[in-house]
Design a protein around this motif. Sequence first.
Motif, PDB file in Angstrom:
ATOM      1  N   LEU A 129       0.904  -1.262   0.065  1.00  0.00           N
ATOM      2  CA  LEU A 129      -0.007  -0.027   0.006  1.00  0.00           C
ATOM      3  C   LEU A 129       0.837   1.122  -0.108  1.00  0.00           C
ATOM      4  CD1 LEU A 129      -2.659  -0.712   2.530  1.00  0.00           C
ATOM      5  CD2 LEU A 129      -3.041  -0.994   0.239  1.00  0.00           C
ATOM      6  N   LEU A 130       0.493   2.215  -0.697  1.00  0.00           N
ATOM      7  CA  LEU A 130       1.226   3.672  -0.869  1.00  0.00           C
ATOM      8  C   LEU A 130       0.447   4.467   0.055  1.00  0.00           C
ATOM      9  CD1 LEU A 130       3.560   5.333  -1.892  1.00  0.00           C
ATOM     10  CD2 LEU A 130       1.955   5.753  -3.882  1.00  0.00           C
ATOM     11  N   LEU A 131       0.969   4.967   0.979  1.00  0.00           N
ATOM     12  CA  LEU A 131       0.290   6.051   1.854  1.00  0.00           C
ATOM     13  C   LEU A 131       0.899   7.276   1.979  1.00  0.00           C
ATOM     14  CD1 LEU A 131       0.048   3.664   4.679  1.00  0.00           C
ATOM     15  CD2 LEU A 131      -1.646   3.621   3.068  1.00  0.00           C
ATOM     16  N   LYS A 132       0.264   8.335   2.258  1.00  0.00           N
ATOM     17  CA  LYS A 132       0.728   9.703   2.434  1.00  0.00           C
ATOM     18  C   LYS A 132       0.531   9.850   3.829  1.00  0.00           C
ATOM     19  CE  LYS A 132       2.370  13.877   1.677  1.00  0.00           C
ATOM     20  NZ  LYS A 132       3.045  13.628   2.760  1.00  0.00           N
ATOM     21  N   HIS A 133       1.692  10.408   4.564  1.00  0.00           N
ATOM     22  CA  HIS A 133       1.438  10.771   5.849  1.00  0.00           C
ATOM     23  C   HIS A 133       0.895  12.206   5.929  1.00  0.00           C
ATOM     24  CE1 HIS A 133       4.926   7.911   6.830  1.00  0.00           C
ATOM     25  NE2 HIS A 133       4.001   7.173   7.242  1.00  0.00           N
ATOM     26  N   LYS A 134       0.418  12.347   7.091  1.00  0.00           N
ATOM     27  CA  LYS A 134      -0.051  13.947   7.234  1.00  0.00           C
ATOM     28  C   LYS A 134       1.152  14.743   7.426  1.00  0.00           C
ATOM     29  CE  LYS A 134      -4.318  12.457   9.524  1.00  0.00           C
ATOM     30  NZ  LYS A 134      -5.130  12.222  10.805  1.00  0.00           N
ATOM     31  N   ASP A 135       1.133  15.843   6.815  1.00  0.00           N
ATOM     32  CA  ASP A 135       2.278  17.032   6.807  1.00  0.00           C
ATOM     33  C   ASP A 135       1.688  18.000   5.762  1.00  0.00           C
ATOM     34  OD1 ASP A 135       2.764  16.216   4.035  1.00  0.00           O
ATOM     35  OD2 ASP A 135       4.674  15.169   4.481  1.00  0.00           O
ATOM     36  N   GLU A 136       2.611  19.032   5.637  1.00  0.00           N
ATOM     37  CA  GLU A 136       2.090  20.194   5.014  1.00  0.00           C
ATOM     38  C   GLU A 136       2.032  19.861   3.483  1.00  0.00           C
ATOM     39  OE1 GLU A 136       4.990  19.768   6.252  1.00  0.00           O
ATOM     40  OE2 GLU A 136       6.535  21.137   5.326  1.00  0.00           O
ATOM     41  N   TRP A 137       2.143  18.713   3.006  1.00  0.00           N
ATOM     42  CA  TRP A 137       1.999  18.429   1.597  1.00  0.00           C
ATOM     43  C   TRP A 137       0.861  17.469   1.347  1.00  0.00           C
ATOM     44  CZ3 TRP A 137       4.573  21.740  -1.066  1.00  0.00           C
ATOM     45  CH2 TRP A 137       5.790  22.235  -0.347  1.00  0.00           C
ATOM     46  N   ALA A 138       0.042  17.194   2.557  1.00  0.00           N
ATOM     47  CA  ALA A 138      -1.007  16.303   2.173  1.00  0.00           C
ATOM     48  C   ALA A 138      -2.171  17.222   2.184  1.00  0.00           C
ATOM     49  CB  ALA A 138      -1.176  15.428   3.583  1.00  0.00           C
ATOM     50  N   GLY A 139      -3.429  16.723   1.674  1.00  0.00           N
ATOM     51  CA  GLY A 139      -4.819  17.454   1.500  1.00  0.00           C
ATOM     52  C   GLY A 139      -5.708  16.526   1.045  1.00  0.00           C
ATOM     53  N   PRO A 140      -6.830  17.202   0.903  1.00  0.00           N
ATOM     54  CA  PRO A 140      -7.752  16.334   0.170  1.00  0.00           C
ATOM     55  C   PRO A 140      -8.114  16.472  -1.227  1.00  0.00           C
ATOM     56  CG  PRO A 140      -8.778  18.226   1.453  1.00  0.00           C
ATOM     57  CD  PRO A 140      -7.318  18.277   1.535  1.00  0.00           C
ATOM     58  N   VAL A 141      -7.152  16.248  -1.869  1.00  0.00           N
ATOM     59  CA  VAL A 141      -7.099  16.636  -3.345  1.00  0.00           C
ATOM     60  C   VAL A 141      -6.910  15.313  -4.033  1.00  0.00           C
ATOM     61  CG1 VAL A 141      -5.966  17.859  -5.072  1.00  0.00           C
ATOM     62  CG2 VAL A 141      -6.065  18.862  -2.793  1.00  0.00           C
ATOM     63  N   ASP A 142      -7.519  15.307  -5.165  1.00  0.00           N
ATOM     64  CA  ASP A 142      -7.385  13.964  -6.370  1.00  0.00           C
ATOM     65  C   ASP A 142      -6.245  14.706  -7.051  1.00  0.00           C
ATOM     66  OD1 ASP A 142      -7.316  11.936  -7.869  1.00  0.00           O
ATOM     67  OD2 ASP A 142      -9.509  11.801  -8.246  1.00  0.00           O
ATOM     68  N   ILE A 143      -4.766  14.109  -6.616  1.00  0.00           N
ATOM     69  CA  ILE A 143      -3.776  14.737  -7.311  1.00  0.00           C
ATOM     70  C   ILE A 143      -3.850  14.293  -9.026  1.00  0.00           C
ATOM     71  CG2 ILE A 143      -2.069  12.932  -6.438  1.00  0.00           C
ATOM     72  CD1 ILE A 143      -1.137  16.731  -7.145  1.00  0.00           C
ATOM     73  N   ALA A 144      -4.136  12.996  -8.962  1.00  0.00           N
ATOM     74  CA  ALA A 144      -4.293  12.430 -10.497  1.00  0.00           C
ATOM     75  C   ALA A 144      -5.121  13.169 -11.487  1.00  0.00           C
ATOM     76  CB  ALA A 144      -4.296  10.953 -10.348  1.00  0.00           C
ATOM     77  N   ALA A 145      -6.237  13.532 -10.879  1.00  0.00           N
ATOM     78  CA  ALA A 145      -7.212  14.382 -11.672  1.00  0.00           C
ATOM     79  C   ALA A 145      -6.716  15.877 -11.798  1.00  0.00           C
ATOM     80  CB  ALA A 145      -8.540  14.250 -11.189  1.00  0.00           C
ATOM     81  N   PHE A 146      -6.448  16.336 -10.490  1.00  0.00           N
ATOM     82  CA  PHE A 146      -5.992  17.882 -10.327  1.00  0.00           C
ATOM     83  C   PHE A 146      -4.641  18.109 -11.451  1.00  0.00           C
ATOM     84  CE2 PHE A 146      -3.822  21.237  -8.434  1.00  0.00           C
ATOM     85  CZ  PHE A 146      -4.699  22.187  -8.648  1.00  0.00           C
ATOM     86  N   ALA A 147      -3.764  17.190 -11.333  1.00  0.00           N
ATOM     87  CA  ALA A 147      -2.459  17.424 -12.408  1.00  0.00           C
ATOM     88  C   ALA A 147      -2.354  16.308 -13.160  1.00  0.00           C
ATOM     89  CB  ALA A 147      -1.486  17.678 -11.327  1.00  0.00           C
ATOM     90  N   PRO A 148      -3.053  15.959 -14.243  1.00  0.00           N
ATOM     91  CA  PRO A 148      -3.013  14.723 -15.019  1.00  0.00           C
ATOM     92  C   PRO A 148      -2.184  14.675 -15.970  1.00  0.00           C
ATOM     93  CG  PRO A 148      -4.837  16.206 -15.782  1.00  0.00           C
ATOM     94  CD  PRO A 148      -4.261  16.750 -14.686  1.00  0.00           C
ATOM     95  N   LEU A 149      -1.484  16.130 -16.451  1.00  0.00           N
ATOM     96  CA  LEU A 149      -0.564  15.957 -17.613  1.00  0.00           C
ATOM     97  C   LEU A 149       0.976  15.642 -17.259  1.00  0.00           C
ATOM     98  CD1 LEU A 149      -2.068  19.203 -19.218  1.00  0.00           C
ATOM     99  CD2 LEU A 149      -2.626  16.837 -19.345  1.00  0.00           C
ATOM    100  N   SER A 150       1.657  15.571 -18.360  1.00  0.00           N
ATOM    101  CA  SER A 150       3.138  15.331 -18.185  1.00  0.00           C
ATOM    102  C   SER A 150       3.906  16.411 -17.871  1.00  0.00           C
ATOM    103  CB  SER A 150       3.530  14.844 -19.506  1.00  0.00           C
ATOM    104  OG  SER A 150       5.161  14.855 -19.740  1.00  0.00           O
ATOM    105  N   ILE A 151       5.058  16.128 -16.847  1.00  0.00           N
ATOM    106  CA  ILE A 151       5.634  17.285 -16.525  1.00  0.00           C
ATOM    107  C   ILE A 151       6.752  17.332 -17.229  1.00  0.00           C
ATOM    108  CG2 ILE A 151       5.438  17.058 -13.940  1.00  0.00           C
ATOM    109  CD1 ILE A 151       8.551  15.695 -14.488  1.00  0.00           C
ATOM    110  N   LYS A 152       7.094  16.496 -18.485  1.00  0.00           N
ATOM    111  CA  LYS A 152       8.187  16.406 -19.101  1.00  0.00           C
ATOM    112  C   LYS A 152       7.716  17.266 -20.617  1.00  0.00           C
ATOM    113  CE  LYS A 152      11.728  13.703 -21.691  1.00  0.00           C
ATOM    114  NZ  LYS A 152      12.160  12.177 -21.693  1.00  0.00           N
TER     115      LYS A 152
END
Length: 241
Positions: A155-178
């Motif tokens: 399982l891949l889990l995010k710990h609670k910290d300043e970079w965590a949040g209730p955001v669907d990151i895959a949908a919010f940022a779906p595109l290539s960074i390249k």
Amino acid sequence: MALKEYRAKRNFSVSPEPSGAEPKKRKKGAPLFFCVQKHLASHLHYDLRLEHDGVLLSWAVPKGPSINPADKRLAMHVEDHPLEYGTFEGVIPDGYGAGIVMLWDEGTWEPLVDDVADALKRGDLKLRLNGVKLKGSWALIRTRGYGDSGGRSWLLLKHKDEWAGPVDIAAFAPLSIKSGGDFTDILAQESPDLWTSNRAAKSGAQTHMLKVVERAVAIAEENKAKAAPPARASKGRKAKR
Ligand code: MN
């Protein structure tokens, strides 16, 4: 897992994927590379890769990473990949993993354990990611169950910290960074090179590749349509347009 398994699954005479033949020498103490490749193959998934001992430890995450600590994302431990594969973005025309690869995130990672090999053995790897999209403290925890997955379920889990949040990151940022593009942009950008370099491939290979690419485009478009906001329920409005 050695690169033997990686090579055994691929035929490098026809694939534009890097072969991993010449491992890069890394300076001791240099930051460790990590990436997530969004991979449109038989199923869409996200490959999390962490540099360790000259290879990329790899997990296939069907739903993608989540920065919401409430989400536990299944991550199937798969074979190590060569370091130079980590920045690959393009088309895999044939065979294992055939489809389109997007470099969805990359950066550096830092183990939050003393001994990575030991953490892998124990099935509990705590880590810090410093990517474009994924940052902060995470954990990879091996699970029991999921039937006969041979101990490959984590399982891949995010710990609670300043970079965590209730955001669907895959949908919010779906595109290539390249390239900044989506799968269809990658195809448009990559296909001319690929077809030229494949001229010498044995007969039938091109036709097969075209079919794979056509299918990949269809899946990409299907996913785009799914991701699009639902059409308005437009009683009476539609007729006016
Ligand atoms: Mn994959």
